[in-house]
Design an enzyme around this catalytic site. Structure first.
Site, PDB file in Angstrom:
ATOM      1  N   HIS A 837       2.216 -10.049  -4.779  1.00  0.00           N
ATOM      2  CA  HIS A 837       0.960 -10.604  -5.276  1.00  0.00           C
ATOM      3  C   HIS A 837       1.234 -11.301  -6.607  1.00  0.00           C
ATOM      4  O   HIS A 837       1.528 -10.649  -7.598  1.00  0.00           O
ATOM      5  CB  HIS A 837      -0.079  -9.485  -5.459  1.00  0.00           C
ATOM      6  CG  HIS A 837      -0.507  -8.883  -4.160  1.00  0.00           C
ATOM      7  ND1 HIS A 837      -0.776  -7.553  -3.997  1.00  0.00           N
ATOM      8  CD2 HIS A 837      -0.697  -9.465  -2.951  1.00  0.00           C
ATOM      9  CE1 HIS A 837      -1.118  -7.335  -2.736  1.00  0.00           C
ATOM     10  NE2 HIS A 837      -1.080  -8.480  -2.084  1.00  0.00           N
ATOM     11  N   GLU A 840       0.077 -10.246 -10.138  1.00  0.00           N
ATOM     12  CA  GLU A 840       0.458  -8.934 -10.662  1.00  0.00           C
ATOM     13  C   GLU A 840       1.759  -9.037 -11.448  1.00  0.00           C
ATOM     14  O   GLU A 840       2.806  -8.493 -11.079  1.00  0.00           O
ATOM     15  CB  GLU A 840       0.556  -7.932  -9.500  1.00  0.00           C
ATOM     16  CG  GLU A 840      -0.804  -7.718  -8.859  1.00  0.00           C
ATOM     17  CD  GLU A 840      -0.768  -6.981  -7.527  1.00  0.00           C
ATOM     18  OE1 GLU A 840      -1.838  -6.849  -6.921  1.00  0.00           O
ATOM     19  OE2 GLU A 840       0.312  -6.573  -7.083  1.00  0.00           O
ATOM     20  N   HIS A 934       3.647  -3.142  -7.577  1.00  0.00           N
ATOM     21  CA  HIS A 934       2.387  -3.892  -7.651  1.00  0.00           C
ATOM     22  C   HIS A 934       1.711  -3.678  -8.991  1.00  0.00           C
ATOM     23  O   HIS A 934       2.141  -2.868  -9.798  1.00  0.00           O
ATOM     24  CB  HIS A 934       1.425  -3.400  -6.553  1.00  0.00           C
ATOM     25  CG  HIS A 934       1.744  -3.932  -5.189  1.00  0.00           C
ATOM     26  ND1 HIS A 934       0.969  -4.860  -4.561  1.00  0.00           N
ATOM     27  CD2 HIS A 934       2.770  -3.655  -4.345  1.00  0.00           C
ATOM     28  CE1 HIS A 934       1.489  -5.132  -3.374  1.00  0.00           C
ATOM     29  NE2 HIS A 934       2.592  -4.415  -3.220  1.00  0.00           N
ATOM     30  N   GLU A1019       1.925   1.215  -8.235  1.00  0.00           N
ATOM     31  CA  GLU A1019       0.892   0.410  -8.876  1.00  0.00           C
ATOM     32  C   GLU A1019       0.922   0.636 -10.381  1.00  0.00           C
ATOM     33  O   GLU A1019       0.796   1.764 -10.843  1.00  0.00           O
ATOM     34  CB  GLU A1019      -0.492   0.824  -8.355  1.00  0.00           C
ATOM     35  CG  GLU A1019      -0.679   0.665  -6.862  1.00  0.00           C
ATOM     36  CD  GLU A1019      -1.158  -0.727  -6.476  1.00  0.00           C
ATOM     37  OE1 GLU A1019      -1.293  -1.583  -7.384  1.00  0.00           O
ATOM     38  OE2 GLU A1019      -1.400  -0.946  -5.278  1.00  0.00           O
TER      39      GLU A1019
HETATM   40 ZN   LIG Z   1      -0.716  -5.892  -5.257  1.00  0.00          ZN
END
Ligand SMILES: [Zn+2]
Length: 1135
Positions: A837, A840, A934, A1019
């Site tokens: 992504h 990010e 992420h 994350e």
């Molecule tokens: Zn992500």
């Protein structure tokens, strides 16, 4: 037991007697008993009474008593008291009253009663309670009650205020009915209500009758529930009236509920409008390979105005965000959990023929070339040839002459026939290629071969991966910019120009750079920018402006940017200080919203001057113009439009992800022309997420060129008065795709710049571009000792946009002893990926920490290299990163939803990453760990998602007996270790559930199809921590990099667990990690308390969602209090 049933019987008898009684005395007695019963009891008692027919009994009594003439108020008052008390708790009360005929009787009673409050008020409250039922309210409306009520509601007075309040409350209840609301509009009540409110607001200077102000506002709010009501409110100048009244309330605490209500009304009435853009579709589009033009996602064009979802105001814009599409705010919906046991077990399978996987041999050169080579040596008995021959190229000086390393920078492998590794050592001599190439390859530890054959990883036909000569196929970029390159004519820096004519930071940055010796006294006047650049290189580890320039030149963008962002060029180091969470900016949020409303009330006040528009020619601004200048014509930049609203306030619109019309969250742009010491307000008006960490202490980041040139090259957290709230811009119905919430959100923040005429870059989060990554990879490789570290930079594949997706291999160079070689061959793999992504960027900083740690001299790092072979794909979506996307790739898709069936043409990086993993599996080298890095926008801390069969079944409350199911709980080890090792990490935020909606993510597919037990998404927050050592702090790049290093360190625990300590190489290192035995012990402890602490959707005290107008529960009315003898009304009566 008996007493309870006896009571029930008693109550029932009492109620039935009451119901049939026509006698005043006995009625009065029963009412007294009931009152005593209820006054002592709780709400429960009232509910009990309702269940036994209490409401009906009371209403029948009312009807019976009204038959007696003249009305006997000795009965009515206690009766009404009970009706109000019980009716408030009975949802069907209005309906019952209507059926029994009590509504008409109450109305009649009101009409014939003497005008004294004590007779009027009980009727009014009863009517209000009846009107809580919409149909009863509508029926009452037919009887002309509103007119009657209006007569009772007077302008400001100190007389009869309790009656006025009761009448207003009754009216507001009636106005909940759309019929009544319409009737009120026809009669022009909205103007009256506004006038009345204004009058009470202005003349009740002591704020003694706030409940009346509030009741009037409730009437207005209920009328504006309809589209017609909103229109009438606007026509009656309601916005101006409420705005000025609300502003006048200031911060007086007592008045805050009123201001809140008025703000609600104003925000919902603010006319919805589309964004000030011709189309919300991305300014850039990309023609996908193998797709006919007709298949391209809908062409950009102007919206039919009526198609914009401006309606929808009448819709309940209820709890949004059930469609949260990230690994964020993960769906707690139990329906989303996988409950099919066969799908909850890893079920390794190849998604393509084994022969196709052969192409990935080249990405494991340590297995083929090197292995083969070593094996050959062993079998041939050529022990005298050191296996480290490949690594003995003298370590290169870090800073070589430009021309030399320009060649060296071409890191990618040429296409390699699979059997080309059978030759070894000696073939170095055969290579007759052009100098640098063979040197590079030798240094890479692999035998170079001739450039022959088609590159196996070409995803989109035409583009070849021939080193350095590649020219992008212009036809691939379908530029829609009216004028792509006419933006800013840059003054090129003499020292930093290159063939593309890219300049650093644009005109203003160049000016600052060339003047920098006058800024900083440390530099002598003789210093050239080049000198500065060298100094910068010394200051910032793993960065080099010159290498960066070369790398950036090779980067291909859809936006065809012409400038290099200065922070990327110059580099960033984390500041030495830590940056705390800001806390909430209490109090000023409403001021910001009022400023927004002011634009509607006084449109003439707004400048509405377009300062920057990517689709138009640059605006020629007069020299005396003091407006800020904006630009984002550089890698990862994504500003689309800037509109000056007031002298120091700007609305900004971000570009949508390429080939999409959504995904606005990331922002990155440049500002210049500022004046120091003045607060500038910025509003990013097309955000899409329903909430943001910006409401919970997060700040955007800024980089000042001036500061950087003074030796403070930092991205720092900046901004005050930061709020994130729903605005009046609405999304196109095609964009919202059935979502309830059609609004955009505004992120507003205020910045006071330190220096005038500085050049500043602002971003959502610490930028980390593709060119930066390539620079770092290059420098990383230069920094290490190839005798000790095997570091290999290869190309996974080419992206749709023609950029190269790097894959890095890191492990320890083995010794030459047989046992060392044996150990080398048995090393397990760890595969890490990041940045699928593009928005990010935190994931990249974590990855940077991982990479730098793995090649470091740290004892743990050494041990890790000895234990594992790391395969790292640091950027799975280079095109998205380069083009300033937030979530998608050039195909306009979320690549982390493509792992199930990646398309080699549309999702090459995913297709080949999965291919590589499949290949490893097919040769029995299934990695021990897979982790995809992420960033998380709505939670604090760093945490992991993993996959567990049992926890998923438990959470889903599945009926399957989990006791009979076996599961290796080894997936918990890493999170547990990280919880102890890493200050930012929190195991309490981890989650190991397998959701159906996450079926196609890397984590689930790698777990299920490749069969890696320890398959994770990690994350990292954009914001900061609410636990641990960093509690109360925002995370900076230092902390993110530390996380990356700690993640690696955590892997050593697996080694300790899994490997027998008989291996000498291992035993030496076990002591490096100081884990308690406790860790080992609780490893088998069953944990079912994996809690997921989501940030609450929105705390009550911040009314970011006031648009929704959640009806508050009315305060419960107590007639005794209302009729209190000491009230003003009664005093009035006595006089
Ligand atoms: Zn992500």
């Amino acid at each position: 037991m008996t007493s309870a049933s006896g009571n029930a019987t008693g109550l029932e008898v009492l109620l039935s007697t009451l119901k049939s009684s026509h006698d005043v005395q006995s009625t009065l007695s029963i009412l007294q008993i009931l009152d005593e019963l209820l006054s002592a009891g709780t709400v429960k008692r009232i509910s009990y009474m309702i269940s036994k027919g209490g409401s009906e009994a009371l209403l029948h009594t009312l009807v019976n008593m009204t038959r007696i003439f003249p009305p006997n108020y000795h009965v009515f008052l206690p009766l009404m008291h009970l009706i109000v008390k019980v009716g408030q708790r009975d949802k069907g009360f209005g309906q019952k009253a209507q059926e029994i005929g009590a509504t008409d009787e109450t109305l009649n009673l009101l009409k014939v009663s003497p005008p004294q409050p004590k007779y009027v008020i009980p009727c009014l409250w009863a009517l209000k309670i009846y009107a809580a039922s919409a149909s009863t309210g509508a029926a009452l409306g037919n009887s002309g009650i509103m007119r009657l009520l209006f007569k009772l509601i007077s302008p400001y007075t100190t007389k009869n205020t309790k009656s006025i309040r009761a009448a207003t409350e009754a009216l507001s209840a009636l106005l909940k009915s759309k019929w009544n609301s319409r009737r009120a509009l026809d009669n022009g009540y909205i103007q009256w209500l506004l006038k009345l409110y204004q009058d009470w607001h202005q003349r009740d200077t002591q704020n003694k009758y706030i409940s009346i102000h509030k009741a009037l506002l409730k009437c207005i709010r209920n009328i504006t529930n309809t589209q017609m009501g909103k229109k009438a409110f606007l026509q009656a100048d309601g916005m101006r009236v409420l705005l000025s009244a609300s502003r006048a309330c200031g911060s007086t605490t007592d008045l805050q509920p009123i201001v809140k209500l008025a703000t609600q009304i104003m925000r919902r009435c603010y006319p919805k409008e589309p964004l000030p853009l011709l189309t919300v579709r991305s300014c850039y589009s990309f023609v996908l390979p193998n797709t006919a033009d007709s298949q391209i996602l809908e062409p950009p064009g102007r919206f039919p105005q009526e198609d914009v979802a401006v309606k929808g105001n009448d819709e309940k814009e209820g709890d949004e965000d059930s469609t949260e599409n990230e690994e964020t705010g993960y769906n707690e919906d139990e329906d989303d959990l996988e409950t099919d046991v066969t799908r909850l077990r890893p079920n390794p399978q190849l998604d393509r023929p084994v022969e196709e996987l052969k192409q990935y041999e080249r990405l494991c050169p340590e297995l083929i070339g090197y292995f083969q080579h070593l094996r050959d040596e062993q079998t041939n008995g050529q022990d005298n040839v050191s296996c480290s021959a490949f690594f003995t190229t003298p370590g290169h000086q870090r800073h070589k002459k430009t021309r030399e390393w320009q060649e060296d920078l071409i890191e990618e492998d040429p296409p390699m026939p699979h059997n080309s590794f059978s030759s070894r050592g000696a073939n170095q001599m055969d290579l007759a290629d052009s100098g640098g190439e063979s040197e590079r390859l030798i240094k890479n530890g692999c035998a170079p071969i001739q450039d022959s054959g088609r590159c196996p990883e070409q995803p989109c036909g035409g583009i070849t991966l021939k080193p350095s000569k590649h020219k992008m196929k212009e036809t691939h970029w379908n530029m829609q910019r009216a004028s792509a390159d006419s933006s800013e004519k840059n003054i090129r820096l003499q020292e930093v120009q290159n063939t593309r004519g890219t300049s650093v930071g644009g005109e203003e940055s160049s000016r600052l750079l060339s003047q920098s010796w006058s800024i900083n006294t440390e530099y002598t006047p003789h210093d050239s920018p080049r000198k500065l650049s060298e100094m910068c290189r010394e200051m910032i580890p793993f960065h080099d402006p010159y290498v960066y320039t070369i790398m950036a030149e090779k980067t291909k963008s859809a936006t065809d940017y012409q400038t290099l962002a200065f922070p990327d060029y110059w580099g960033h180091t984390a500041p030495l200080y830590q940056e705390p969470l800001t806390g909430q900016w209490c109090g000023h949020q409403r001021d910001k919203i009022f400023e927004d409303i002011q634009r509607f009330v006084n449109p003439g006040d707004s400048l509405n001057k377009v300062i920057f528009d990517i689709g138009s020619l640059p605006l020629v601004t007069p020299a005396e113009d003091v407006s800020l200048k904006f630009n984002s014509n550089f890698e990862s930049g994504n500003l689309r439009k800037a509109i000056q609203i007031r002298k120091y306030e700007y609305d900004l619109i971000m570009n949508a992800d390429i080939n999409t019309d959504l995904q606005h969250q990331w922002f990155y742009f440049k500002i210049c022309g500022m004046r120091a010491g003045i607060p500038y307000r910025f509003n990013i008006i097309n955000c899409e997420k329903t909430n943001s960490q910006f409401n919970y202490g997060m700040q955007p980041v800024m980089y000042s060129v001036h500061e950087a040139l003074c030796g403070r090259a930092h991205w720092v957290r900046v901004g005050s008065d930061i709020y994130y709230y729903k605005n009046h811009y609405c999304r196109h119905s095609a964009v919202t795709r059935g979502q309830k919430d059609t609004s955009y959100y505004t992120l507003t923040f205020t910045i006071t710049f330190l220096h005038s005429k500085d050049v500043c870059y602002l971003a959502y989060h610490y930028p980390y571009t593709y060119s930066t990554l390539m620079t770092h990879l290059h420098l990383l490789k230069e920094s290490l000792n190839p005798d000790q570290i095997y570091f290999r930079h290869q190309i996974l594949c080419s992206t749709l946009g023609g950029n190269k997706c790097p894959v890095i291999t890191i492990t320890a160079s083995p010794g030459s002893q047989p046992e060392q070689l044996h150990q080398f061959w048995n090393r397990q793999y760890v595969v890490l990926t990041a940045r699928v992504h593009p928005g990010e960027s935190n994931a990249s900083w974590v990855m940077k920490g991982t990479l730098e740690f793995l090649v470091s001299d740290d004892a743990i790092a050494r041990s890790l290299r000895d234990s594992y072979i790391f395969k790292i794909i640091p950027m799975l979506n280079p095109d998205g990163v380069i083009n300033g996307c937030h979530r998608c790739s050039l195909s306009g898709e979320d690549l982390n939803r493509q792992w199930s069936e990646p398309n080699p043409d549309l999702h090459p990086t995913i297709y080949h990453a999965k291919g590589l993993l499949s290949y490893m599996r097919s040769i029995s080298k299934t990695p021990l760990v897979y982790c995809d890095y992420h960033g998380h926008s709505r939670k604090k801390n760093v945490f992991m998602y993993g996959c567990s069969l049992k926890e998923t079944l438990w959470q889903a409350r599945s009926s399957i007996d989990t006791a009979t199911l076996k599961e290796d709980i080894g997936y918990r080890t890493i999170p547990k270790v990280l919880d102890r090792l890493s200050p930012a990490f929190s195991i309490n935020h981890c989650c190991f559930l397998v959701q159906k909606s996450r079926e196609a993510t890397a984590r689930v597919v790698v777990w299920r199809e490749i069969g890696i037990l320890r398959s994770y998404t990690m994350e990292s927050t954009y914001c900061g921590c609410d636990q641990g050592k960093y509690k109360g702090l925002q995370l900076g790049t230092r902390e993110l990099e530390e996380m990356g290093a700690k993640f690696c360190a955590g892997l050593l625990k697996l080694k300790k667990d899994e490997w027998s300590c008989s291996n000498q190489l291992v035993t030496e290192d076990v002591g490096l990690l100081d884990f308690d035995n406790e860790l080992q012990n609780d490893r088998h402890m069953s944990r079912s308390d994996v809690s997921v602490d989501d940030e609450p959707p929105c705390p009550e005290e911040i009314d970011y969602y006031t648009d929704n107008c959640a009806e508050e529960d009315d305060d419960h009315i107590d007639l005794v209090t209302e009729l209190n003898m000491s009230s003003d009304d009664e005093l009035e009566l006595k006089k």
